[in-house]
Design a protein around this motif. Structure first.
Motif, PDB file in Angstrom:
ATOM      1  N   ASN A   5       0.816  -1.217   0.000  1.00 41.81           N
ATOM      2  CA  ASN A   5       0.000   0.000   0.000  1.00 41.81           C
ATOM      3  C   ASN A   5       0.847   1.263   0.000  1.00 41.81           C
ATOM      4  O   ASN A   5       0.455   2.282  -0.580  1.00 41.81           O
ATOM      5  CB  ASN A   5      -0.957  -0.012   1.196  1.00 41.81           C
ATOM      6  CG  ASN A   5      -2.169  -0.887   0.954  1.00 41.81           C
ATOM      7  OD1 ASN A   5      -2.666  -0.968  -0.170  1.00 41.81           O
ATOM      8  ND2 ASN A   5      -2.654  -1.551   1.982  1.00 41.81           N
ATOM      9  N   TYR A   6       2.021   1.215   0.652  1.00 42.36           N
ATOM     10  CA  TYR A   6       2.914   2.374   0.568  1.00 42.36           C
ATOM     11  C   TYR A   6       3.410   2.566  -0.867  1.00 42.36           C
ATOM     12  O   TYR A   6       3.459   3.686  -1.375  1.00 42.36           O
ATOM     13  CB  TYR A   6       4.096   2.202   1.522  1.00 42.36           C
ATOM     14  CG  TYR A   6       3.813   2.690   2.930  1.00 42.36           C
ATOM     15  CD1 TYR A   6       3.689   4.057   3.207  1.00 42.36           C
ATOM     16  CD2 TYR A   6       3.668   1.795   3.983  1.00 42.36           C
ATOM     17  CE1 TYR A   6       3.426   4.513   4.490  1.00 42.36           C
ATOM     18  CE2 TYR A   6       3.409   2.236   5.268  1.00 42.36           C
ATOM     19  CZ  TYR A   6       3.284   3.595   5.524  1.00 42.36           C
ATOM     20  OH  TYR A   6       3.017   4.036   6.789  1.00 42.36           O
ATOM     21  N   ILE A   7       3.759   1.478  -1.523  1.00 41.38           N
ATOM     22  CA  ILE A   7       4.243   1.578  -2.907  1.00 41.38           C
ATOM     23  C   ILE A   7       3.145   2.093  -3.834  1.00 41.38           C
ATOM     24  O   ILE A   7       3.396   2.915  -4.719  1.00 41.38           O
ATOM     25  CB  ILE A   7       4.755   0.208  -3.388  1.00 41.38           C
ATOM     26  CG1 ILE A   7       6.007  -0.188  -2.620  1.00 41.38           C
ATOM     27  CG2 ILE A   7       5.046   0.226  -4.891  1.00 41.38           C
ATOM     28  CD1 ILE A   7       6.465  -1.615  -2.854  1.00 41.38           C
ATOM     29  N   ARG A   8       1.905   1.641  -3.611  1.00 41.08           N
ATOM     30  CA  ARG A   8       0.796   2.004  -4.485  1.00 41.08           C
ATOM     31  C   ARG A   8       0.140   3.339  -4.109  1.00 41.08           C
ATOM     32  O   ARG A   8      -0.854   3.732  -4.698  1.00 41.08           O
ATOM     33  CB  ARG A   8      -0.273   0.907  -4.451  1.00 41.08           C
ATOM     34  CG  ARG A   8       0.130  -0.386  -5.110  1.00 41.08           C
ATOM     35  CD  ARG A   8       0.291  -0.228  -6.603  1.00 41.08           C
ATOM     36  NE  ARG A   8      -0.963   0.167  -7.245  1.00 41.08           N
ATOM     37  CZ  ARG A   8      -1.054   0.634  -8.489  1.00 41.08           C
ATOM     38  NH1 ARG A   8       0.037   0.774  -9.216  1.00 41.08           N
ATOM     39  NH2 ARG A   8      -2.219   0.961  -8.998  1.00 41.08           N
ATOM     40  N   ASN A   9       0.692   4.039  -3.126  1.00 42.21           N
ATOM     41  CA  ASN A   9       0.128   5.318  -2.694  1.00 42.21           C
ATOM     42  C   ASN A   9      -1.305   5.170  -2.171  1.00 42.21           C
ATOM     43  O   ASN A   9      -2.158   6.026  -2.379  1.00 42.21           O
ATOM     44  CB  ASN A   9       0.154   6.349  -3.841  1.00 42.21           C
ATOM     45  CG  ASN A   9      -0.073   7.776  -3.342  1.00 42.21           C
ATOM     46  OD1 ASN A   9       0.276   8.117  -2.216  1.00 42.21           O
ATOM     47  ND2 ASN A   9      -0.684   8.607  -4.177  1.00 42.21           N
ATOM     48  N   ASN A  10      -1.547   4.061  -1.471  1.00 37.97           N
ATOM     49  CA  ASN A  10      -2.875   3.802  -0.912  1.00 37.97           C
ATOM     50  C   ASN A  10      -3.008   4.213   0.550  1.00 37.97           C
ATOM     51  O   ASN A  10      -4.093   4.116   1.116  1.00 37.97           O
ATOM     52  CB  ASN A  10      -3.219   2.315  -1.022  1.00 37.97           C
ATOM     53  CG  ASN A  10      -3.404   1.861  -2.455  1.00 37.97           C
ATOM     54  OD1 ASN A  10      -3.736   2.668  -3.325  1.00 37.97           O
ATOM     55  ND2 ASN A  10      -3.188   0.592  -2.719  1.00 37.97           N
ATOM     56  N   VAL A  11      -1.911   4.647   1.185  1.00 42.76           N
ATOM     57  CA  VAL A  11      -1.935   4.948   2.613  1.00 42.76           C
ATOM     58  C   VAL A  11      -2.408   6.374   2.827  1.00 42.76           C
ATOM     59  O   VAL A  11      -1.772   7.327   2.359  1.00 42.76           O
ATOM     60  CB  VAL A  11      -0.545   4.743   3.247  1.00 42.76           C
ATOM     61  CG1 VAL A  11      -0.577   5.117   4.729  1.00 42.76           C
ATOM     62  CG2 VAL A  11      -0.093   3.292   3.084  1.00 42.76           C
ATOM     63  N   VAL A  12      -3.521   6.524   3.521  1.00 42.96           N
ATOM     64  CA  VAL A  12      -4.038   7.848   3.870  1.00 42.96           C
ATOM     65  C   VAL A  12      -3.531   8.235   5.251  1.00 42.96           C
ATOM     66  O   VAL A  12      -2.900   9.265   5.450  1.00 42.96           O
ATOM     67  CB  VAL A  12      -5.581   7.856   3.831  1.00 42.96           C
ATOM     68  CG1 VAL A  12      -6.116   9.237   4.210  1.00 42.96           C
ATOM     69  CG2 VAL A  12      -6.088   7.452   2.457  1.00 42.96           C
ATOM     70  N   SER A  13      -3.845   7.407   6.232  1.00 41.31           N
ATOM     71  CA  SER A  13      -3.369   7.607   7.599  1.00 41.31           C
ATOM     72  C   SER A  13      -3.248   6.239   8.245  1.00 41.31           C
ATOM     73  O   SER A  13      -3.990   5.310   7.909  1.00 41.31           O
ATOM     74  CB  SER A  13      -4.351   8.485   8.384  1.00 41.31           C
ATOM     75  OG  SER A  13      -3.954   8.609   9.736  1.00 41.31           O
ATOM     76  N   THR A  14      -2.310   6.102   9.165  1.00 42.92           N
ATOM     77  CA  THR A  14      -2.141   4.817   9.840  1.00 42.92           C
ATOM     78  C   THR A  14      -1.361   5.028  11.125  1.00 42.92           C
ATOM     79  O   THR A  14      -0.853   6.121  11.393  1.00 42.92           O
ATOM     80  CB  THR A  14      -1.428   3.799   8.932  1.00 42.92           C
ATOM     81  OG1 THR A  14      -1.501   2.491   9.522  1.00 42.92           O
ATOM     82  CG2 THR A  14       0.028   4.177   8.723  1.00 42.92           C
TER      83      THR A  14
END
Length: 400
Positions: A247-256
């Motif tokens: 998800n970091y590679i795919r730019n899927n992380v909004v907040s965590t």
């Protein structure tokens, strides 16, 4: 004569616009499907429909005494035959415009593949493609759709909202809609990845009111891991850390939320406020090279060791440690996919195509083999902008 002709032409143009609700459908004649499950039944497709019970969700009718949804099942050679066959047991025609989730059984995804059902739903004009797609892990779609859930009395709505919130606040999960899934299936240089869902606990009475009659439900639905596809068939699952890296590679992380071990004992907890990932490709000496650039802004959530958060030196050390951890997550995810699955789920092939279309066309058929030795460079920048309402930790000051 001219006036009569003008009137006739005007009526000929306007009358087709005044046809009214010629295709209207009365609500009391429809069974509104919120959840669609697809399983393998021998050589046939088994469809499970989670349908709303109107009297149980209507406040005016004094609902709430029975279950808010019911389930219908049918099997047929094709998806829409099975859906139409549901009318053998359902007193209403199944209405598909409000589907929230489509759950695919793991066996079906592995042995049959998901293209046929995805294509069928995209072709059907009454189905909106904004439903979320999930894979039932270690179980069937019918068992997933059989679980009643607390807080949200419509289980399909619960799964939709749960995954939607989790994707925005927890990095191992992601959402895939029906139209996105079809795009992943057809686009060159990328293979689909879909979040899994599993039944946790005791599923024996999961479909009865007993499942929501206690504080802790005996059976519950959890989003778990990301499923990896080769073409349209499921081939395996990513672990939690591998899912984070993906998800970091795919730019899927909004907040965590994440943590790092202190240089002493204990942990420092971080909350990611903003994360942006950019991927670029280039071809150097006939070999593709991928550059991944991540900018992350975080705040400190908790400090479980006696470090001086107010010190700029300590903050710089924490930023460097966070950068190293993000690189490690991405590297582990890529190496695991290279070793176990041998498919490009990260979309690196698409980046190569955008950078050098002629080169990608030459290697497109063998692109997954290029993934094995793909050169990936990482540039990660983490900034800690907030430390909370406290400066230094007071752990060492606590009296024994």
């Amino acid at each position: 004569m001219n006036k009569c002709l003008q009137l006739f032409l005007s009526l000929a143009v306007l009358l087709p616009l005044l046809t009214g609700c010629w295709d209207r459908q009365e609500l009391n004649e429809l069974g509104i499907m919120l959840g669609l499950g697809v399983d393998k039944d021998g050589d046939m497709v088994k469809v499970t429909a989670q349908v709303v019970v109107p009297n149980e969700v209507s406040s005016k009718s004094g609902g709430g005494k029975g279950t808010p949804v019911t389930q219908y099942q049918a099997s047929a050679p094709t998806l829409f035959e099975a859906i139409q066959k549901l009318t053998e047991s359902s007193p209403r025609r199944i209405f598909m415009a409000h589907i929230r989730v489509m759950v695919i059984g793991e066996e079906y995804a592995r042995k049959v593949g998901i293209y046929d059902i995805t294509e069928a739903l995209m072709r059907e004009p009454t189905v909106r493609p904004d439903y979320y797609v999930m894979v039932a892990r270690n179980t069937t779609a019918s068992k997933v759709l059989d679980v009643l859930t607390p807080l949200e009395n419509l289980p399909a709505e619960k799964m939709f909202n749960s995954l939607d919130v989790s994707t925005k606040t927890w990095s191992p999960t992601t959402t895939v809609t029906g139209d996105q899934l079809l795009e992943y299936l057809l686009a060159p240089g990328i293979h689909p990845v879909i979040t899994g869902v599993e039944v946790v606990g005791q599923p024996e009475n999961s479909g009865s009111q007993a499942n929501i009659a206690t504080i802790k439900a005996p059976a519950s639905l959890n989003s778990t891991g990301l499923s990896v596809f080769k073409g349209d068939k499921l081939i395996g699952w990513l672990t939690e850390d591998e899912s984070k890296g993906y998800n970091y590679i795919r730019n899927n992380v909004v907040s965590t939320i994440s943590h790092l071990p202190c240089r002493k004992n204990g942990y420092v907890t971080f909350k990611a406020l903003r994360t942006t990932t950019k991927r670029k490709a280039k071809v150097v000496a006939g070999r593709p090279v991928i550059d991944i650039n991540i900018k992350n802004v975080s705040s400190i959530g908790a400090v479980e060791c006696g470090i001086k958060i107010g010190s700029m030196k300590v903050l710089k050390e924490l930023e460097r440690d966070s950068e190293e951890k993000l690189v490690d997550l991405m590297q582990k995810s890529i190496k695991s996919v290279q070793r176990k699955f041998h498919v490009d789920i990260f979309g690196f092939g698409q980046e190569v195509y955008h950078a050098d279309p002629k080169f990608f066309k030459k290697v497109e058929k063998d692109w997954d083999s290029y993934l094995e030795d793909l050169d990936v460079h990482y540039d990660v920048n983490v900034q800690i902008k907030r430390v909370g309402t406290l400066d230094d930790s007071f752990k060492d000051q606590i009296r024994e």
